[in-house]
Design a protein around this motif. Sequence first.
Motif, short mmCIF file in Angstrom:
data_model
loop_
_atom_site.label_atom_id
_atom_site.label_comp_id
_atom_site.label_asym_id
_atom_site.label_seq_id
_atom_site.Cartn_x
_atom_site.Cartn_y
_atom_site.Cartn_z
N ILE B 214 78.39 44.65 34.61
CA ILE B 214 78.90 45.83 35.33
C ILE B 214 80.15 46.43 34.71
N SER B 215 80.57 45.90 33.58
CA SER B 215 81.82 46.39 32.99
C SER B 215 81.69 47.85 32.56
N LYS B 216 82.86 48.46 32.28
CA LYS B 216 82.87 49.83 31.80
C LYS B 216 82.39 49.85 30.35
N ARG B 225 80.62 52.84 34.26
CA ARG B 225 79.86 51.59 34.47
C ARG B 225 78.39 51.93 34.26
#
Lengths: 399, 440
Positions: B214-216, B225
Motif C-alpha cells: 500500500i505504499s506510495k 498509493r
Amino acid sequence: MNRKEFLKLTSSGISLLPFLSLPIEGKETSPQPKTLVLIELKGGNDSLNTFIPYKEKLYYQLRPKLSVPADKIISLNGTLGLHPVLTEMKDIWNQGKLALFPGIGYEDPNRSHFRSIDIWDTASDEDEFLSEGWISEIFKANNIPEGLIAHGIIIGSDDEGPLFGRGMRNVVIQNIRKFLNDAKHSEEEEIGVLQKEIKKYNGINPSLSHILTIQKNLLISSIKLREKIKKPVQLKIKFPQNRSGKNFELAAQIIGSEVPIPVIKITLGGFDTHKNQKPKHEKLLKELSSSLASFEKAMKELGRWDDILVLSYSEFGRRVKENGSDGTDHGAAATHFALGGKVKGGIYGTFPDLNALHKGDLKYTTDYRSIYRTIVEDWWTFKNHGRIDIKDKIKLSFL
Amino acid sequence: MKFISLVLFFFYISGSIYSISYEEARHLLHRTGFGASEDEIQALIPLDYEKAVENLLNNTRTTAIGKKPNLNEKKKLREKLQIWWIEEMLDTPSPFTERMVLFWHNHFVSAMSKVPPKFMYKQNLLYRKNAFGNFAVLLEEITKDPAMILYLDLQSNKAEAPNENFARELFELFTLGEGKYSEEDIKQAAKAFTGYSIKHKTGEFHFNKNQHDISKKNCMGVSGRLIGEDIIKEALIKKRGMDVAKFITKKVWLEFVSNKINNKEIQRIAKVFHGSNFEIKILMKEILMAEDFRNPDNYGTMIKSPIELIVGTLRTLDSDVENTGTLISFSKRMGQDILNPPSVKGWEGKELWISTHSLAVRKQFLTRVTRGQEMKRKKQMMMMKVSSESPLNWEFTPKNKTKLLSLLLPIPSVFQPEEEDDDMDDFVHWALIDPAYQMK
C-alpha cells in the motif's frame, strides 16, 4: 549394379541385405537391388467393381446401373472375379503371382481425401496425427546405408506420401519428358529462371523473393540427386502411350538402370468417380492392366521380376450403393493387390459381408497396416518398427 | 439539355470510379480474413471502397457462433480447444473478427504450455468480446484475466517480494515497447500490481489485500498509493497515451498493412486512435483507408501465416476434411500451434514462417487439398450465405481458368503452367502450388 559398385556399397559396413535380392541357389549372379513399387490409385478406387463378388445378390441390387454382368466377369476362384478389362491381370493370376487383399481398411474410417490419405501415408489410427510417412519412419529406425543415392522416386505426383520425412532423399519426377531429355541442361535452366525471379522481386516484394530463394535451395538439392540417377535404360517391351503406361515405363527404365532405389511410388489419378463412373473406371482399369502387363514383361526382359514387389493402395473404397449421378461416393474398406516374382498368388483375407454394411460401406476385415508389417518384416527383413504401430497387426503370408 | 447530360455523364463515371474493383475487394478481404471466396468478393463489389470497409467493420462479432466446447472431460482438452477455435475460423461469417482475435492472442500472449485450456478458452472469449471494442478496456481486463495472470506469474507478485515479470512485459511487449520506460517505472508498477491474483478453480479475479503493497509509488510521473488499475488508467492511458497509441498502431500496421514502416502515417493514425480514446474500430478504419494499404504495389507482399494458409484455402474451396484435428496437426508442422505460442513474444512470423521444411509441408497441404472432390463443409448456413460452387467444381473453360487465378492469387503467378491440365482439380492444384499463393 556391377560387381565394383556392389562391393563399394557393402564395404560401408552397414548391411544392404534388406534392399537386395538374395542370389538364387546355384546361380552365379550377384545380388540385385530390390524395389517396392507402390501404386497409388488417387481418389479412391472402386474396388467393388474391380475385384467383384459376383455371386452376391446385393451387389446387383445395390448397383442396378453400375454392376458388371456376371457372365462378363473373369472368374478367379468361383466367388471372386475380375472386371472384364483386366485380362492381363488374369494372366498374372494364372502364373500364381497375383495376391489379393479384400476388406482392407481401418477402424472409424474417414471419408475425406485429405485426411484419409494422410492416415494411409503415416500408418496412423483415425484419431492420431503423425507428421512423417511410414516408410520414412521405418527407414530411419533401421539404419539405412548412406551409400543409397535416393530413398524413393515419386512419379506422377508431387506428394511424397509414405516417403515424406525430414532427411529423406526422394526424387520427384513430375515431367517425365523433361527428366528423360538431357536432364542436366533443363535443370540448369530451371535454376536460372528462379534466379531471375528472385532478382526481379528483390526490391518490390522481398518476402516473395525470400520464398523463391528457399525454393531454389530445394531445387538445387533435388537436381544433385537427379543427376546421380544414371540415364534410364531403353527397353524392348512397348508400353501403352497413355499416362499410366508412361509412368510404368519410366519406373521400369529406372529399375533397369540398376541404381538401387528401394521404393518407387507411381500415382494414377482419376479414381474419384462420383459421376458417370462406368466408362471412366473401365478406361482406368484397362490402362492399369495393360501397363502392368508391359511392366511385368519388362521386368522379365531385364531379369528383375523376382526383385520387384508391386502393391496398390488408395485412400478408401467406394460406397456399395450407386449414387444418383451414375457413380459412387466415398466409401471405406477396399480390395488391394500385390504382384511380383516372389509373390505367392492367392486371396489373403475375408471379403466383407455385403449384408453387414457399416453406414452403407464395406466394413474392413484386415487392417491396412497388416500389409505394411508384412513388407517391413518379410520383404525388407527389418526388425525395428520405429514409431510405426504395427507390431500387433497380423501378417499376411504372400511373400 | 447538354449541361444536364454532361452532369449525368459525370455522375455515371464517378459512380463507377468510386465503386470497389474486384482486385481491391479481394485485397481487402485477403488482408482482413482468411483467403476470400467468390461470394465474399461479390458481396462487396456494389459498394464503394469506404462502404466496403465499413461493411466489414459493421459485421464484426463479439461472440463465437460455435457451441461452447466441452472442457469438463479430462482427455485431450488442448486439442479440443484448438479444434473449437479453428472451426470458428472456418465457419464464421466474420473472418475479420477471428483475425483480430488471433492478433490479440499474439499480442497479449498466453500459452497452453503453462495455462489450463479452460482459462485459455476464457481468454479467447475476452479477446473476441473486445476485439473491436476499446483498447483501454481490453488492457484493463487482460490484467485481471486468469490465463494472463498465470502465464506471467502475477499471482506470485507479493508485497514482500514483488515479481517484476508482469510489469516488464506489460510495458515492453503490451503497451510501450523497449526504451520507453525506466527500470524504476517497472519496480513501481510491480508494487502497484501486488495483490492481483485469481481463485484457482474458477479463475475469478481476486484482489488479495494482504499481499498488496500500500505504499506510495511513483510511476511515469503518476504518484499516489497506486494499484494496478491506476498504472493502466493514469500512467499508461492518460499520461503515456500517445506512446501507447503509437506502439499499438505500429503493431497493427505490421500485421495488416506492410512490412515497410511509414512513420509519418503511423504517427497520424496513432493520433486519431488516441483522440478517439482508443476505439479499435476507428483505428482499423484508418488502417484500411490508408494509402499504403490500398496501393496496388502493396498487393501480395506479405506471407500468409500457417493458419491463414490452411483456413483460407479451405474456405475458398469450401472443402470438408471430416476431422479438424488434422488441420491443427498441419498448422503445428508449419510452425503455428494455435493457443500455444512458443514464448511471450508470440510468433514473429513473416519470413520466419518459411524454411525448407515448412515450405515442403505447406506444399504437401496444398496438394492434399486438391486431391479430389470433398464434401462441402456443413457450415451454419443461416449465418453464411453460400451460393456459389467451390472453384473445384467450376466448369473447366479458359474463362474460368482466368477467373480462378484472379480469385486465388494476389499478384500474377510467378510461373506458367507447363503440362496440359486434365481438369479443374489439376489447374487449381497448379495455382495453389505457385509461390504467389503463399502471399496475401
